[in-house]
Scaffold this motif. Structure first.
Motif, short mmCIF file in Angstrom:
data_model
loop_
_atom_site.label_atom_id
_atom_site.label_comp_id
_atom_site.label_asym_id
_atom_site.label_seq_id
_atom_site.Cartn_x
_atom_site.Cartn_y
_atom_site.Cartn_z
N ILE A 1 0.84 -1.21 0.00
CA ILE A 1 0.00 0.00 0.00
C ILE A 1 0.87 1.25 0.00
O ILE A 1 0.63 2.20 -0.75
CB ILE A 1 -0.94 0.00 1.22
N LEU A 2 1.92 1.26 0.82
CA LEU A 2 2.80 2.43 0.90
C LEU A 2 3.55 2.65 -0.42
O LEU A 2 3.72 3.80 -0.86
CB LEU A 2 3.80 2.25 2.05
N LEU A 3 4.00 1.57 -1.04
CA LEU A 3 4.75 1.70 -2.30
C LEU A 3 3.84 2.15 -3.44
O LEU A 3 4.27 2.89 -4.33
CB LEU A 3 5.43 0.38 -2.65
N GLN A 4 2.60 1.69 -3.42
CA GLN A 4 1.65 2.09 -4.46
C GLN A 4 1.19 3.54 -4.29
O GLN A 4 0.69 4.15 -5.24
CB GLN A 4 0.43 1.16 -4.45
N SER A 5 1.39 4.09 -3.09
CA SER A 5 0.88 5.42 -2.78
C SER A 5 1.82 6.55 -3.17
O SER A 5 1.38 7.67 -3.41
CB SER A 5 0.57 5.54 -1.28
N SER A 6 3.13 6.27 -3.21
CA SER A 6 4.07 7.37 -3.34
C SER A 6 5.39 6.95 -3.99
O SER A 6 5.98 5.92 -3.63
CB SER A 6 4.35 7.95 -1.95
N ALA A 7 5.85 7.78 -4.95
CA ALA A 7 7.15 7.54 -5.59
C ALA A 7 8.28 7.74 -4.58
O ALA A 7 9.32 7.08 -4.66
CB ALA A 7 7.32 8.48 -6.78
N LYS A 8 8.08 8.66 -3.61
CA LYS A 8 9.09 8.88 -2.58
C LYS A 8 9.29 7.63 -1.73
O LYS A 8 10.42 7.31 -1.33
CB LYS A 8 8.69 10.06 -1.70
N ASN A 9 8.21 6.94 -1.44
CA ASN A 9 8.32 5.71 -0.65
C ASN A 9 9.08 4.64 -1.42
O ASN A 9 9.83 3.85 -0.85
CB ASN A 9 6.93 5.20 -0.28
N ILE A 10 8.87 4.59 -2.74
CA ILE A 10 9.59 3.63 -3.58
C ILE A 10 11.08 3.90 -3.52
O ILE A 10 11.90 2.98 -3.34
CB ILE A 10 9.08 3.71 -5.04
N GLU A 11 11.47 5.17 -3.65
CA GLU A 11 12.89 5.54 -3.59
C GLU A 11 13.48 5.16 -2.24
O GLU A 11 14.60 4.64 -2.16
CB GLU A 11 13.05 7.04 -3.84
N ALA A 12 12.72 5.42 -1.17
CA ALA A 12 13.21 5.10 0.18
C ALA A 12 13.40 3.60 0.35
O ALA A 12 14.40 3.15 0.93
CB ALA A 12 12.23 5.64 1.22
N PHE A 13 12.47 2.82 -0.18
CA PHE A 13 12.55 1.36 -0.05
C PHE A 13 13.70 0.79 -0.88
O PHE A 13 14.40 -0.13 -0.44
CB PHE A 13 11.22 0.73 -0.48
N ILE A 14 13.90 1.34 -2.06
CA ILE A 14 15.03 0.90 -2.90
C ILE A 14 16.35 1.18 -2.16
O ILE A 14 17.28 0.36 -2.20
CB ILE A 14 15.01 1.63 -4.26
#
Length: 586
Positions: free
Chosen positions: A303-316
């Motif tokens: 849910i968090l990754l689908q919600s925000s590109a910033k979250n994707i960058e943080a997770f990567i």
């Protein structure tokens, strides 16, 4: 000294507004409805007690009849017995009780309004203060503040009724109750903290019939009081080896899911320095079978990754792509148990990975972690993972940064696998992903390169059988889309220009549901083949002519796609230029 947590432990609560917690024990074993008589003996509900040495049945059972008993005497309707054998005074008393109960049933229910909330708030604050005071005075003697803790526990649970009256949320915040409730998340007794978290979950749940403004007022007040930080602190102090603490983790994840429904809040959650790392660690915890909390952690992450590109960058940045590949590699051949938490867990891991490979940095990490190779194995040997790996590949190869993944797929002999799947019967979703992969290969592989030549050769081999399959699919999708378009045209004639503009998005959605997207992909692929190879062009023209059709159909589809793209977005601009170039060849 006895720990207050041990004195205060309560049974695991199973209440949840969004999801249900798996029961840790059989509820029938937790509670037995036994009634006690005046002497403390358990009543047998009509069952006679067992006697070890039963005498043989010598005739009539039961005690001896009294000497004055006569079987033929009827009930005296006006005497000692009447009706069912009840004395008159007893019957009158029972009647009086029934009348009182009926009267009590007419009492007006409590009114939950601002006045009620203010009374509740005052009592709530008193209970918190009293518990804090007694805890401070008798820190080493839990027995002296345990009663106040039980009272506070009851008061917290009483807040549950507020979820049925969201119109009071604003007043709840003004009274300072939100700050008090949030402060309980740092209570020394984790049971109190868990109670508070459960109430927060209920108040913020999507099932609460609150207006967006009411929800925002409450959530913003909670965030201002450091809700996210306190939730993550509880995640670190709760021990999932305990049933109660495991339930607490579940409720925390429920709150996070509720908050993440708003993009701005989801970004705050993803940028928290502790929460995302906790999720990464939690999904990697070795558990057999996969627990409900591990599954829920993967779901919240998705849910968090689908919600925000910033979250994707943080997770990567947390090596998230490699972590997901390691976890999913366990399922390249093995399937999770059907309809289990593990199945949902794996599904969510794939959803997370798809979010990451849509990002250019994620594509790079995907290649570094040999994600294409893993997907290739799953396509060949997997069952549950097969269709999901196909979807991952479609996303990894797409977009402006997909060229390296396209080349890697050719290098690992993936063409044979994907074209082999294409020639077999597939579900619509699988066909859509295969078409997406073909379109990406033709768009992104460098002209004249060995990978591109090998890809084109696959379309030409065996007397252009893949092109024949493409034309067949085109006709199938066209037959589904055409009736929908005819219906839309009839509707269009009944609307004025303003109404047509309002309906445009809905009409387009209906066409996509009918198969327009796949039809567009097929025409892009056909246009590429026509532009690349004269033999392919002749074959396409010949197959279309069988039904008095020509390349005008393909041209029309390309033109419509161009009209829907803008120059503002780099990806759309690049696609628009590609389609305009292809338009010249058809």
């Amino acid at each position: 000294m006895t720990s207050i947590d041990e004195l205060f432990k309560k049974p695991t609560s199973t209440a949840s507004t969004k999801r249900k917690i798996d029961p840790t024990q059989d509820p029938n074993e937790l509670y037995k409805a036994a009634k006690l008589d005046a002497n403390g003996d358990v009543k047998s509900k009509g069952k006679a007690p067992m006697v070890e040495d039963e005498e043989e049945d010598d005739g009539e059972a039961g005690p001896e009849l009294p000497p004055d008993f006569e079987e033929d005497i009827p009930d005296d309707e006006e005497g000692r017995f009447f009706g069912g054998g009840m004395e008159r005074q007893t019957a009158e008393a029972m009647q009086y009780i029934d009348q009182q109960e009926e009267t009590e049933g007419d009492v007006e229910p409590e009114k939950f309004d601002v006045a009620w909330l203010r009374r509740f708030a005052l009592n709530f604050e008193r209970k918190i203060s009293k518990n804090a005071e007694l805890r401070g005075k008798h820190e080493n003697d839990p027995q002296k503040f345990m009663a106040s803790e039980a009272d506070l526990d009851t008061e917290i649970k009483g807040l549950s009724i507020l979820s049925e009256h969201p119109e009071l949320y604003s007043e709840f915040c003004k009274l300072g109750c939100v700050s008090s409730l949030i402060s309980l998340l740092s209570h020394e007794n984790t049971d109190i903290a868990i109670d508070a978290i459960q109430i927060i979950s209920e108040l913020t749940d999507e099932d609460v019939e609150a207006e967006q403004e009411q929800w925002d007022v409450l959530v913003n007040a909670m965030l201002d009081d450091d809700l996210i930080e306190l939730l993550t602190q509880n995640l670190s102090r709760l021990d999932e080896g305990s049933d109660v603490d495991r339930t607490g983790v579940y409720y925390i994840l429920g709150v996070i899911e509720n908050l993440a429904s708003q993009t701005t809040v989801a970004e705050k959650l993803g940028q928290d320095k502790n929460f995302l790392p906790w999720l990464v660690g939690r999904i990697q915890k070795k558990e057999r079978p996969v627990s409900q909390n591990q599954q829920y952690s993967a779901e919240v992450l998705a849910i968090l990754l689908q919600s925000s590109a910033k979250n994707i960058e943080a997770f990567i940045g947390l090596d998230g792509v490699d972590a997901l590949l390691q976890l999913l590699s366990q399922y390249r051949k093995r399937d999770p148990e059907k309809d289990s938490d593990e199945e949902e867990y794996v599904e969510n891991l794939f959803d997370c990975l798809i979010c990451l490979v849509d990002n250019n940095s994620g594509k790079e990490k995907f290649l570094e972690g040999e994600g294409v190779e893993l997907a290739q194995i799953m396509l060949k040997e997997g069952k549950f993972s097969k269709q999901r790996a196909l979807r991952v590949l479609d996303h990894a190869l797409g977009g402006l940064g997909g060229a390296p993944a396209c080349e890697r797929l050719v290098e690992v002999a993936g063409l044979r696998t994907v074209f082999g799947m294409f020639m077999k019967k597939q579900e619509n979703q699988a066909i859509e992903h295969l078409l997406g992969i073909f379109a990406s290969l033709l768009r992104l592989l460098p002209g004249g390169s060995a990978p591109r030549i090998r890809t084109l050769a696959k379309f030409m081999e065996k007397n252009y059988e893949k092109i024949e399959k493409l034309i067949k699919l085109r006709r199938d999708y066209s037959s589904r889309v055409s009736p929908v378009e005819e219906a839309i045209e009839k509707e269009r004639k009944t609307f004025d220009t303003v109404e047509q503009d309002m309906m445009a998005a809905e009409w387009l959605s209906r066409r996509f549901d009918a198969g327009l997207f796949s039809l567009q992909l097929i025409d892009v692929i056909l246009a590429w083949l026509v532009a690349e190879d004269d033999g392919a062009k002749k074959k396409v023209v010949s197959l279309l002519a069988d039904r008095d059709e020509d390349l005008t159909l393909v041209r029309k589809t390309l033109q419509e796609q161009i009209e829907g793209l803008t120059d503002d977005d780099p990806g759309q601009k690049d696609r628009k230029e590609m389609l305009e170039t292809l338009l010249q060849f058809v």
